[in-house]
Design a protein around this motif. Structure first.
Motif, PDB file in Angstrom:
ATOM      1  N   GLU A   1       5.025  90.470 -49.315  1.00 30.23           N
ATOM      2  CA  GLU A   1       4.425  91.659 -48.717  1.00 30.23           C
ATOM      3  C   GLU A   1       3.164  91.329 -47.929  1.00 30.23           C
ATOM      4  O   GLU A   1       2.845  92.002 -46.961  1.00 30.23           O
ATOM      5  CB  GLU A   1       4.101  92.698 -49.797  1.00 30.23           C
ATOM      6  CG  GLU A   1       5.330  93.370 -50.380  1.00 30.23           C
ATOM      7  CD  GLU A   1       4.986  94.420 -51.413  1.00 30.23           C
ATOM      8  OE1 GLU A   1       3.853  94.959 -51.400  1.00 30.23           O
ATOM      9  OE2 GLU A   1       5.860  94.706 -52.245  1.00 30.23           O
ATOM     10  N   LYS A   2       2.467  90.292 -48.363  1.00 27.74           N
ATOM     11  CA  LYS A   2       1.194  89.964 -47.712  1.00 27.74           C
ATOM     12  C   LYS A   2       1.016  88.447 -47.673  1.00 27.74           C
ATOM     13  O   LYS A   2       1.267  87.754 -48.649  1.00 27.74           O
ATOM     14  CB  LYS A   2       0.053  90.598 -48.509  1.00 27.74           C
ATOM     15  CG  LYS A   2      -1.275  90.576 -47.832  1.00 27.74           C
ATOM     16  CD  LYS A   2      -2.275  91.407 -48.645  1.00 27.74           C
ATOM     17  CE  LYS A   2      -3.562  91.545 -47.879  1.00 27.74           C
ATOM     18  NZ  LYS A   2      -4.545  92.332 -48.611  1.00 27.74           N
TER      19      LYS A   2
ATOM     20  N   LEU B   1      -2.064  78.891 -47.433  1.00 26.59           N
ATOM     21  CA  LEU B   1      -1.585  80.247 -47.256  1.00 26.59           C
ATOM     22  C   LEU B   1      -1.457  80.888 -48.626  1.00 26.59           C
ATOM     23  O   LEU B   1      -0.884  80.293 -49.537  1.00 26.59           O
ATOM     24  CB  LEU B   1      -0.204  80.258 -46.571  1.00 26.59           C
ATOM     25  CG  LEU B   1      -0.121  79.699 -45.161  1.00 26.59           C
ATOM     26  CD1 LEU B   1       1.332  79.724 -44.671  1.00 26.59           C
ATOM     27  CD2 LEU B   1      -1.010  80.480 -44.198  1.00 26.59           C
ATOM     28  N   MET B   2      -2.019  82.071 -48.787  1.00 30.59           N
ATOM     29  CA  MET B   2      -1.822  82.848 -50.011  1.00 30.59           C
ATOM     30  C   MET B   2      -0.645  83.769 -49.742  1.00 30.59           C
ATOM     31  O   MET B   2      -0.688  84.595 -48.833  1.00 30.59           O
ATOM     32  CB  MET B   2      -3.059  83.681 -50.358  1.00 30.59           C
ATOM     33  CG  MET B   2      -4.184  82.879 -50.959  1.00 30.59           C
ATOM     34  SD  MET B   2      -3.790  82.076 -52.533  1.00 30.59           S
ATOM     35  CE  MET B   2      -3.355  83.456 -53.565  1.00 30.59           C
ATOM     36  N   LEU B   3       0.410  83.598 -50.510  1.00 25.28           N
ATOM     37  CA  LEU B   3       1.659  84.338 -50.342  1.00 25.28           C
ATOM     38  C   LEU B   3       1.749  85.330 -51.502  1.00 25.28           C
ATOM     39  O   LEU B   3       2.065  84.939 -52.632  1.00 25.28           O
ATOM     40  CB  LEU B   3       2.824  83.357 -50.319  1.00 25.28           C
ATOM     41  CG  LEU B   3       2.677  82.223 -49.289  1.00 25.28           C
ATOM     42  CD1 LEU B   3       3.582  81.056 -49.618  1.00 25.28           C
ATOM     43  CD2 LEU B   3       2.937  82.751 -47.894  1.00 25.28           C
ATOM     44  N   MET B   4       1.437  86.589 -51.215  1.00 30.74           N
ATOM     45  CA  MET B   4       1.276  87.576 -52.279  1.00 30.74           C
ATOM     46  C   MET B   4       2.397  88.603 -52.307  1.00 30.74           C
ATOM     47  O   MET B   4       2.936  88.976 -51.266  1.00 30.74           O
ATOM     48  CB  MET B   4      -0.073  88.265 -52.110  1.00 30.74           C
ATOM     49  CG  MET B   4      -1.236  87.282 -52.256  1.00 30.74           C
ATOM     50  SD  MET B   4      -2.826  87.963 -51.791  1.00 30.74           S
ATOM     51  CE  MET B   4      -2.789  87.742 -50.015  1.00 30.74           C
ATOM     52  N   LYS B   5       2.708  89.040 -53.514  1.00 30.31           N
ATOM     53  CA  LYS B   5       3.715  90.060 -53.783  1.00 30.31           C
ATOM     54  C   LYS B   5       5.080  89.677 -53.210  1.00 30.31           C
ATOM     55  O   LYS B   5       5.530  90.232 -52.208  1.00 30.31           O
ATOM     56  CB  LYS B   5       3.262  91.414 -53.268  1.00 30.31           C
ATOM     57  CG  LYS B   5       1.998  91.901 -53.942  1.00 30.31           C
ATOM     58  CD  LYS B   5       1.645  93.300 -53.534  1.00 30.31           C
ATOM     59  CE  LYS B   5       0.384  93.708 -54.279  1.00 30.31           C
ATOM     60  NZ  LYS B   5      -0.033  95.058 -53.944  1.00 30.31           N
ATOM     61  N   PRO B   6       5.750  88.724 -53.874  1.00 31.51           N
ATOM     62  CA  PRO B   6       7.084  88.325 -53.403  1.00 31.51           C
ATOM     63  C   PRO B   6       8.040  89.517 -53.402  1.00 31.51           C
ATOM     64  O   PRO B   6       7.980  90.375 -54.286  1.00 31.51           O
ATOM     65  CB  PRO B   6       7.522  87.248 -54.390  1.00 31.51           C
ATOM     66  CG  PRO B   6       6.585  87.313 -55.537  1.00 31.51           C
ATOM     67  CD  PRO B   6       5.360  88.038 -55.092  1.00 31.51           C
ATOM     68  N   THR B   7       8.904  89.586 -52.410  1.00 28.32           N
ATOM     69  CA  THR B   7       9.856  90.688 -52.306  1.00 28.32           C
ATOM     70  C   THR B   7      11.139  90.415 -53.087  1.00 28.32           C
ATOM     71  O   THR B   7      11.994  91.292 -53.187  1.00 28.32           O
ATOM     72  CB  THR B   7      10.195  90.969 -50.825  1.00 28.32           C
ATOM     73  OG1 THR B   7      10.731  89.785 -50.244  1.00 28.32           O
ATOM     74  CG2 THR B   7       8.970  91.417 -50.055  1.00 28.32           C
ATOM     75  N   GLY B   8      11.269  89.218 -53.635  1.00 30.53           N
ATOM     76  CA  GLY B   8      12.428  88.845 -54.440  1.00 30.53           C
ATOM     77  C   GLY B   8      12.093  87.627 -55.268  1.00 30.53           C
ATOM     78  O   GLY B   8      11.029  87.032 -55.116  1.00 30.53           O
TER      79      GLY B   8
END
Length: 155
Positions: A77-78, A116-123
């Protein structure tokens, strides 16, 4: 040539081909476009809804300075660019809005530095999965890169 030597040559050729294949499969994911090369693209995945971290090397082989201004991915998501640092024994992290890379220079996104901060995975994500992340630049076309999901112990 004796049968033994012939068999040994066949075995050696098969072993060499197998070794080459293993090396190619183990080679980090990469992408290139118009004077930009991205190599060693991987992301550290953690269990559940915990943020992942993206790492890579960006080489500017063009004649102009490029400015990385962000990233996005349908798998999260972000996505934000961050930098980890330590001052007076205290670890901290700050958001980064832009990074300039001069001609014939590179920047590394690596643990304890830019990432990179990869936040709130969609799956759900697991080690070995490939995830598309699009790097966004000022005054340039975006560059989509396949990142390999890796466990935290591999970093």
């Amino acid at each position: 040539m004796s049968n033994g030597k012939r068999e040994f040559k066949r075995w050696l050729s098969a072993a060499s081909l197998g070794g080459l294949t293993a090396c190619l499969l183990a080679y980090p994911l990469a992408a290139s476009a118009d004077g930009l090369d991205v190599t060693d693209a991987r992301m550290r995945v953690l269990p559940g809804d915990m943020p992942a971290a993206g790492y890579f090397r960006l080489d500017n082989t063009s004649d102009n300075t490029v400015v990385l201004v962000g990233a996005k991915s349908d798998a999260f998501e972000k996505v934000e660019m961050h930098r980890s640092m330590s001052k007076d024994g205290m670890a901290s992290m700050e958001s980064v809005s832009r990074l300039e890379v001069a001609p014939d220079e590179h920047i590394e996104f690596a643990p304890q530095g830019y990432h990179l901060m990869l936040m709130k995975p969609t799956g759900a994500l697991s080690a070995g999965d490939e995830v598309e992340i699009t790097l966004e630049f000022e005054h340039r076309e975006p560059l989509t890169v396949d990142f390999e999901a890796v466990p935290p112990t591999s970093m």
